[in-house]
Design an enzyme around this catalytic site. Structure first.
Site, PDB file in Angstrom:
ATOM      1  N   ASP A 182       0.799  -1.290  -0.023  1.00 47.86           N
ATOM      2  CA  ASP A 182       0.076  -0.039  -0.077  1.00 47.86           C
ATOM      3  C   ASP A 182       0.675   1.232   0.176  1.00 47.86           C
ATOM      4  O   ASP A 182       2.174   1.167   0.268  1.00 47.86           O
ATOM      5  CB  ASP A 182      -0.936  -0.133   1.264  1.00 47.86           C
TER       6      ASP A 182
ATOM      7  N   GLU B 106       2.680   5.064  -4.088  1.00 47.73           N
ATOM      8  CA  GLU B 106       2.425   5.952  -5.456  1.00 47.73           C
ATOM      9  C   GLU B 106       3.810   6.633  -5.324  1.00 47.73           C
ATOM     10  O   GLU B 106       4.207   7.207  -6.569  1.00 47.73           O
ATOM     11  CB  GLU B 106       1.318   6.611  -5.232  1.00 47.73           C
TER      12      GLU B 106
ATOM     13  N   ASP C   4      -9.400   2.546  -3.078  1.00 51.93           N
ATOM     14  CA  ASP C   4     -10.385   3.100  -1.933  1.00 51.93           C
ATOM     15  C   ASP C   4     -11.608   3.349  -2.788  1.00 51.93           C
ATOM     16  O   ASP C   4     -12.010   4.707  -2.757  1.00 51.93           O
ATOM     17  CB  ASP C   4      -9.887   4.212  -1.341  1.00 51.93           C
TER      18      ASP C   4
HETATM   19  O1  MIG Z   1      -4.338   6.101   4.243  1.00 56.06           O
HETATM   20  O2  MIG Z   1      -3.927   0.894   5.671  1.00 56.06           O
HETATM   21  O3  MIG Z   1      -5.843   1.921   0.171  1.00 56.06           O
HETATM   22  O4  MIG Z   1      -6.973  -0.445   1.905  1.00 56.06           O
HETATM   23  O5  MIG Z   1      -6.986   0.000   4.563  1.00 56.06           O
HETATM   24  C1  MIG Z   1      -4.960   4.899   4.349  1.00 56.06           C
HETATM   25  C2  MIG Z   1      -5.000   1.636   5.771  1.00 56.06           C
HETATM   26  C3  MIG Z   1      -4.164   3.667   4.215  1.00 56.06           C
HETATM   27  C4  MIG Z   1      -5.117   2.802   2.253  1.00 56.06           C
HETATM   28  C5  MIG Z   1      -5.733   1.476   1.448  1.00 56.06           C
HETATM   29  C6  MIG Z   1      -6.628   0.730   2.461  1.00 56.06           C
HETATM   30  C7  MIG Z   1      -6.108   0.473   3.631  1.00 56.06           C
HETATM   31  C8  MIG Z   1      -5.679   1.763   4.254  1.00 56.06           C
HETATM   32  N1  MIG Z   1      -4.898   2.494   3.517  1.00 56.06           N
END
Ligand code: MIG
Length: 659
Positions: free
Chosen positions: A305, A308, A418
């Site tokens: 996660d 980017e 998301d």
């Molecule tokens: O700023 O880890 O897309 O699936 O649950 C949010 C917490 C950070 C974004 C991910 C999402 C995840 C969440 N993350």
């Protein structure tokens, strides 16, 4: 035929794996001006497919898109960028051809936005490679493109099982409860996801031992029930003394640098972080090896996660903003000052200017991040993939990422990020599938039930009736939203039946997935790809062909008791309440209103086709991939692709048989 055209001095992206000599002629179809604008005149009936993850219709015409990987929590109709940069387009019409704009930085695709009959594509700098692909059909063009970008990632079979996730599960007991409640409700499940709260202060490759006293033991306990734990790994590495990942990264210069040569600092969940320089092969190998901390505790799946990479703020921008705010608030705050204030605060997160402030070390040369921005997520996934091939050479590991570039499809899947618990987001996810497949991303799916916002039972049911066809099938929700595990709702029977139907369909879905991966084909196609002469088929935006046998037409409107469906040929309608309780009806080519109660799954089997159907099981390990019945037209055969579901050596484990 594929031709390669080089402009300026492109940064190598590794999207294309086939060696190709640049063409001798000049670029066809497009005119290129001095500013590096690629222009193409669109005919009235031209359709433009592609751009991978980008939203807004299967036909991308009539909007402007920006390739700039971005943590965008608002998948609104007017979004220009999400998490991935997939610069492949396919024009169908007066002339039919594909084009891939291989460029690592920011790029805009104006597809009839400024001027309906003109497409203009421009990279931030005119240093890129353009590939032009011509062929007999759309499918042929896609296949040629897929052949030059390399084979798509194939996950283990268990990754096709149902997964439950929620940002908010904190302890081992939270996870155990989810498993118990699924068992008690008799709903099959293969995986439960661990979001950031399993870590110690959001530090990658650590486990909070108060919340998870013995992860190894716990993962064994779960595996004994057929459940795989799938932890998250974020991009940013917490700055904290004595934390090995931080200290080693600093010592070895594996982090991205600021203009002064120090390690660049951003703020994300762990607080102040450094970003691993995934463009350095040594940094990739180093970070990748860290996954063994978790594989040694029995973990065999991961999701990546914030790659980017997402940046909540940088310290200097925060300091400047605070100073500005102090000025604004020192006197009487007027309405203009108020809006300047809220704008500045909102502008901290993901500020595009922050991406000019750090650098990658590419063979000793410092390259500004913004020029190679869209490659970051891909190389994070690559880091894991390459390391895991060494850590666990004999078996496939489940792996998917949020951010990506074309090429990342070789290393893992992606999830669609998301979304929200909105009805429109069922359709939105489905419309992303064909272009994702064109770009090589086969293992994909969305947060079923919706990530942001409160869901409802009927939304979850309808959503399941769509998602149960997608390779990645995961229910995931944001912290603070209504709980949406399937046992939270009144009609547990109906939701459970949908999951059982999914398991019955796994032999078919997995087989079609393998065919698509091994033959560089699409698993989800727009109708017109198989019915090229059908003028109606080319307009259909809310149905897809799935593999070679099925057509899906999900319901995505609240309180709908059915929907209109267009059949490009005679097909068999299947209306299913459970694996045993269903009826079929042959419908002629044309438009039909198809009724479907909330607890009824409706899908279509193509003319003179049949699919294998298994007996549902508690999880994929229990699923008998060989005791299959046929569903569909009588006396039709099906070519089944199956393997042991885990070996990394596909060529040797693959078995093909006729049913
Ligand atoms: O700023 O880890 O897309 O699936 O649950 C949010 C917490 C950070 C974004 C991910 C999402 C995840 C969440 N993350």
């Amino acid at each position: 035929m594929i031709q390669k055209y080089v402009f300026g001095t492109p940064f190598p992206t590794d999207a294309v794996v086939m060696n190709m000599e640049p063409a001798k002629d000049s670029l066809p179809f497009f005119t290129v001006d001095e500013q590096g604008r690629f222009t193409y005149a669109l005919a009235e009936d031209d359709i433009v497919y592609g751009l991978g993850e980008q939203i807004r219709g299967i036909n991308k015409r009539g909007w402007q898109y920006v390739s700039w990987n971005y943590d965008n929590p608002n998948h609104h109709e007017d979004a220009r960028s999400l998490y991935g940069a997939h610069n492949f387009i396919l024009i169908r019409g007066a002339v039919t051809f594909g084009a891939f704009f291989d460029y690592a930085g920011k790029m805009t695709f104006d597809i009839g936005y400024t001027n309906r009959s003109q497409m203009t594509i421009q990279a931030a700098k005119n240093d890129l490679v353009v590939y032009i692909i011509t062929g007999e059909t759309e499918k042929d063009i896609v296949k040629q493109f897929r052949q030059i970008i390399g084979r798509s990632y194939i996950p283990p079979l268990w990754a096709f099982g149902y997964g439950q996730s929620r940002w908010g599960y904190k302890t081992e007991q939270d996870i155990r409860t989810v498993a118990e409640k699924y068992k008690a409700a008799g709903i099959p499940i293969d995986s439960i996801y661990l979001d950031i709260d399993y870590m110690e202060r959001y530090k990658d490759f650590t486990v909070d031992t108060e919340r998870f006293p013995n992860l190894k033991k716990f993962s064994e306990e779960m595996q004994a029930q057929g459940i795989h734990l799938v932890p998250i790994i974020d991009a940013g590495v917490k700055i904290e003394k004595d934390y090995d990942v931080y200290e080693e990264g600093v010592e070895k210069n594996y982090f991205c640098k600021n203009a002064e040569g120090g390690d660049f600092v951003g703020a994300v969940w762990p607080g102040r972080v450094h970003f691993p320089d995934f463009l350095q092969p040594e940094a990739r190998a180093w970070f990748g090896k860290k996954y063994s901390v978790l594989t040694e505790q029995g973990i065999d799946g991961f999701w990546n996660d914030m790659n980017e990479p997402a940046i909540f703020y940088t310290e200097d921008r925060l300091a400047n903003t605070c100073a500005e705010i102090e000025k604004l608030t020192s006197g009487n705050m007027g309405i203009n000052e108020y809006f300047a204030f809220t704008g500045m605060v909102a502008g901290l997160n993901g500020n595009i200017g922050d991406y000019d402030k750090f650098y990658h070390n590419v063979d000793g040369k410092m390259v500004k991040h913004s020029e190679v921005h869209n490659l970051y997520g891909m190389n994070m996934t690559r880091s894991a993939f390459e390391a895991l091939q060494k850590i666990s050479p004999d078996k496939r590991t489940l792996f998917f990422s949020r951010s990506s570039y074309i090429g990342a499809h070789r290393y893992g899947g992606i999830w669609q990020g998301d979304n929200k618990s909105w009805w429109s987001h069922i359709l939105q996810s489905m419309q992303q599938l064909p272009a994702l497949n064109m770009a090589g991303f086969l293992f994909t799916g969305c947060d079923t039930g919706g990530f942001g916002c409160d869901t409802t039972e009927d939304l979850v049911l309808r959503w399941l009736q769509y998602s149960l066809f997608t390779p990645l099938f995961r229910n995931h929700a944001a912290d603070g939203t209504r709980e949406q595990e399937l046992y939270q709702f009144e009609n547990v029977q109906a939701t459970g039946e949908m999951i059982r139907i999914r398991y019955s369909l796994i032999p078919y879905l997995y087989s079609e997935f393998l065919k698509a991966a091994l033959h560089d084909e699409m698993m989800f196609k727009p109708l017109v790809f198989d019915f090229p002469e059908d003028d109606m088929a080319k307009q259909v935006e809310d149905q897809l062909l799935l593999g070679n046998e099925l057509m899906i037409a999900p319901i995505y409107k609240q309180n709908a008791q059915g929907r209109y469906v267009y059949l490009p040929e005679e097909m068999m309608l299947v209306r299913m309440r459970s694996c045993e309780d269903y009826e079929t009806e042959v419908l002629p080519k044309g438009h039909h209103y198809v009724a479907a109660a909330l607890d009824e799954l409706v899908f279509f089997i193509r003319n003179q086709k049949a699919i294998p159907f298994a007996k549902a099981a508690e999880n994929t390990a229990e699923l008998d991939m060989h005791a299959l019945t046929m569903l569909g037209y009588p006396d039709c055969s099906y070519e089944l692709y199956v393997d042991d579901g885990i070996s990394s050596d596909m060529e040797n484990s693959l078995k093909v048989s006729m049913l």
